[in-house]
Design a protein around this motif. Structure first.
Motif, PDB file in Angstrom:
ATOM      1  N   ARG A  61     -22.251 -19.111  28.968  1.00 33.72           N
ATOM      2  CA  ARG A  61     -22.400 -19.652  27.609  1.00 33.72           C
ATOM      3  C   ARG A  61     -23.623 -19.060  26.905  1.00 33.72           C
ATOM      4  NH1 ARG A  61     -23.641 -24.731  28.126  1.00 33.72           N
ATOM      5  NH2 ARG A  61     -23.580 -24.873  30.387  1.00 33.72           N
ATOM      6  N   ASN A  85     -14.449 -20.366  25.930  1.00 34.73           N
ATOM      7  CA  ASN A  85     -15.914 -20.327  25.807  1.00 34.73           C
ATOM      8  C   ASN A  85     -16.364 -19.393  24.683  1.00 34.73           C
ATOM      9  OD1 ASN A  85     -16.617 -22.151  27.784  1.00 34.73           O
ATOM     10  ND2 ASN A  85     -17.095 -20.625  29.346  1.00 34.73           N
ATOM     11  N   ARG A 123     -21.396 -20.593  18.801  1.00 36.65           N
ATOM     12  CA  ARG A 123     -21.916 -21.647  19.686  1.00 36.65           C
ATOM     13  C   ARG A 123     -23.265 -22.185  19.179  1.00 36.65           C
ATOM     14  NH1 ARG A 123     -18.753 -21.813  24.674  1.00 36.65           N
ATOM     15  NH2 ARG A 123     -20.089 -23.624  25.003  1.00 36.65           N
TER      16      ARG A 123
END
Length: 532
Positions: A312, A358, A393
Motif C-alpha cells: 500500500r 489495492n 490512496r
C-alpha cells in the motif's frame, strides 16, 4: 584460466568465439570500458556503504525513514514523462533470456516481457552472450527457434514491449576484469543491451527500457542516474530517453521510495513490489533480531500486515509522483490435471484481485498459461483506463516504520522446514548446472525463493527456535533432515537424473550457507564459483 585477451582497459578471460565477437565488437567494448572505468569505484563505495548500514542494524538499530530527506518526501514534484508503449503494463511476464523463452514470452497475452539477466539466469558466460544475441534478434524482429522435432517458433505481429533486467549492483561478471578485478555484472548487461539496441528500439517507437534489481538506497539510484546520463550523452540522446523501473525488493529501500523516485526522476517510470526478494531481505536485514523471525514461507503471504503495508505504501508513494506501482510475481505453473489447475488459477486470481483493488497498475506472471486469467482480472479493474495512476490512496492512514517491520505470525513446521530444504537443494543444483529458472513442485522458482528457503532455516537455527512439535531447530536437526530429504529428492527424480546431476555439490553448498555462523548475503555469489 585460459589466456586473457586485453581490449581497451578490460581483460577478457575467455577466447572470443564468432558469437562472442558479434556482441563484443570494438565499439561496444570501448563503451563498456568507459562505463566500467567511470562507475566501478563509486559502485564499490556503495557496496561498502551497504555493509556499514547492515552492521548498524545488526547492532540493534532498526531501519527507518531518513530525516535529512524530509524535504523530498514532503514537497510536491513528479517524475518526468512515461513513454506511450509503457502506459499500459497491466500484465508483465518474466523469464530468462533463452531463445525459445524470449519468443514465447513476447508472444504471450501480456503487455510487457521482462527479459532477465538476474535472478532467473545462471550467468554462465555462453548464456550471458547468447542472451544478448537473443534480445538483439528480438528487437530486430528476426528471432526464430527450431526445436529438435523441427517445430519453428517465431514472433507474432505486435509482440509485448521488451524490458531488460540487468544484474544487481553486488553481482560481478567474472569473465571480464578491470584492474585485475571482475567488473560489475549490471554494467556489462546494461552496456551491451543499450549499445546494440537503442537505435532500433527508438526507430520502432519504443526505447531502451530497464528493470533495476536489489537497490538498497537512494545513493544507488543516483549512481544509476549518472550511468544513464553518461550513456545518453555518449550516443547523443536526449536526457530521459532511457527508462527504468526499480524493484523495491530490499527492506532498506522501502524507507527510501520517494528518494529513489526523486533521484531517478528523469528516467524512472515506476517501482515494483519484488515480494519474494523482499521477504528474503526482511530475514537477511533483521537476521540478528530474534523477535522478527519469520514462520514457514508458505504462510508469509501478502495478507500479512508487514507485506500489506509495503504494497500500500508503494502504491501511494508512486501514484503521488506520477509513477507506476507494479505488483508482484505469481509463481504458480498451470497444471495438466484439471482439478489442480482450477485450484492454481483460483489462487492466482485471488492474489491478483487483491493487487488490482489495492491500486497496482499491473502485475507479474512467470508462465504464459496464467496470462488470460490475470489479464481478465486487470481488464475488469481498469475498465477503460490504461493504468491506475488516479488511485492516490490519499485517505490512507500514514504507514509507520513499525508497521513495515511488524513481526509475522504463523507456524514453524517440520514439513515447512523439509520443503525448504528440498526446494533450495533442487534450485541450487539447477543454478550451478546453468539453469536459473526451474519448475519445482508446481512453482516457477528463481533465486529469491531459494534464498528465502535457506535463510529461513539459518534464522531458526541462529535464534534457537523450536518447531511447532517442540523440536529445537539445531544444526544437527538440519543435517539429519538434509540427508533424509536428499533421499526423497532421489526417489522423486529417479536414480538416473539424480546421479547425472550435481546434487551432492548443491547439498554441500546448502549446508555451508545454512549452518555457518555468519549469514552469506547471496547464494549466487558462492554459487558463481561453481559455474562455468
Amino acid at each position: 584460466m585460459s589466456q586473457q585477451i586485453t581490449r581497451s582497459s578490460l581483460d577478457f578471460t575467455r577466447q572470443f568465439s564468432q558469437q562472442t565477437a558479434s556482441v563484443l565488437t570494438e565499439p561496444a567494448i570501448d563503451f563498456l570500458a568507459d562505463l566500467v572505468s567511470h562507475f566501478t569505484p563509486a559502485r564499490n563505495q556503495l557496496l561498502a556503504e551497504r555493509k556499514k548500514v547492515q552492521a548498524a542494524i545488526d547492532e540493534g538499530h532498526l531501519p527507518d525513514f531518513i530525516s535529512e530527506t524530509n524535504s523530498i518526501r514532503e514537497s510536491s514534484w513528479q517524475i518526468k514523462s512515461i513513454p506511450a508503449d509503457l502506459q499500459d503494463r497491466r500484465v508483465e511476464i518474466t523469464g530468462p533470456v533463452e531463445r525459445k523463452m524470449v519468443i514465447n514470452a513476447l508472444n504471450a497475452n501480456v503487455k510487457v516481457f521482462m527479459a532477465d539477466f538476474e535472478d532467473s539466469l545462471a550467468p554462465d558466460w555462453s548464456k550471458v552472450i547468447e542472451g544478448q544475441i537473443n534480445l538483439r534478434d528480438a528487437v530486430k524482429g528476426t528471432i526464430s527457434y527450431t526445436n529438435e522435432s523441427g517445430k519453428i517458433y517465431q514472433l507474432k505481429p505486435d509482440p509485448a514491449v521488451l524490458v531488460c533486467r540487468v544484474r544487481g549492483l553486488h553481482l560481478p561478471e567474472k569473465h571480464v576484469l578491470w584492474q585485475g578485478e571482475p567488473i560489475p555484472g549490471g554494467l556489462f548487461d546494461f552496456a551491451l543491451y543499450f549499445f546494440h539496441n537503442y537505435r532500433e528500439l527508438l526507430a520502432k517507437g519504443s526505447g531502451p527500457y530497464f528493470y533495476l534489481p536489489k537497490m538498497q538506497s537512494y545513493q544507488e539510484a543516483q549512481w544509476w542516474h549518472r550511468v544513464f546520463c553518461f550513456a545518453e550523452d555518449h550516443v547523443g540522446l536526449p536526457r530521459g530517453t532511457i527508462k527504468a523501473t526499480v524493484l523495491i525488493e530490499t527492506l532498506p529501500a522501502v524507507f527510501q521510495m520517494d528518494e529513489i523516485l526523486y533521484h531517478l526522476r528523469d528516467h524512472i517510470v515506476g517501482l515494483n513490489c519484488g515480494r519474494w526478494d523482499y521477504i528474503f531481505s526482511y530475514i537477511k536485514t533483521l537476521k540478528n533480531h530474534g523477535d522478527r523471525v519469520l514462520p514457514d514461507r508458505q504462510v508469509v503471504t501478502m495478507e500479512q500486515p508487514f507485506l500489506s503495508a509495503y504494497s500500500r505504501l508503494l502504491i501511494k508513494t508512486c501514484h503521488r509522483r506520477g509513477a507506476f506501482a507494479m505488483g508482484g510475481m505469481a509463481a504458480f505453473i498451470p497444471s495438466k490435471d484439471t482439478q489442480r489447475n482450477e485450484w492454481v488459477l483460483n489462487k492466482v486470481r485471488k492474489d491478483k484481485e487483491l493487487e488490482a483493488s489495492n491500486g497496482h497498475d499491473g502485475t507479474w506472471i512467470a508462465h504464459p498459461g496464467l496470462a488470460d486469467t490475470v489479464m481478465a482480472v486487470f481488464d475488469q479493474a481498469l475498465g477503460t483506463r490504461r493504468n491506475q495512476l488516479d488511485v492516490l490512496r490519499e485517505h490512507d492512514a500514514t504507514i509507520s516504520a513499525e508497521q513495515l517491520l511488524e513481526p509475522c505470525q504463523g507456524a514453524r513446521s517440520e514439513e515447512g522446514m523439509r520443503a525448504n530444504i528440498r526446494v533450495a537443494v533442487q534450485y541450487i543444483e539447477a543454478w550451478i548446472s546453468g539453469n536459473g529458472c526451474v519448475p519445482i513442485y508446481g512453482l516457477m522458482e528463481d533465486a529469491a525463493t531459494a534464498e528465502i528457503s535457506r535463510t529461513s532455516i539459518w534464522q531458526w537455527i541462529h535464534h534457537g527456535k523450536t518447531l511447532d512439535d517442540g523440536q529445537p531447530v539445531t544444526k544437527a536437526l538440519f543435517h539429519r533432515m538434509l540427508a533424509e530429504e536428499m533421499q526423497v529428492i532421489q526417489q522423486e527424480l529417479g536414480d538416473g537424473r539424480f546421479s547425472a546431476g550435481r546434487f551432492h555439490e548443491a547439498a554441500t553448498l546448502m549446508e555451508k550457507i545454512t549452518t555457518q555462523d555468519e549469514l552469506i548475503d547471496f547464494l549466487t555469489l558462492p554459487g558463481y564459483a561453481l559455474l562455468a
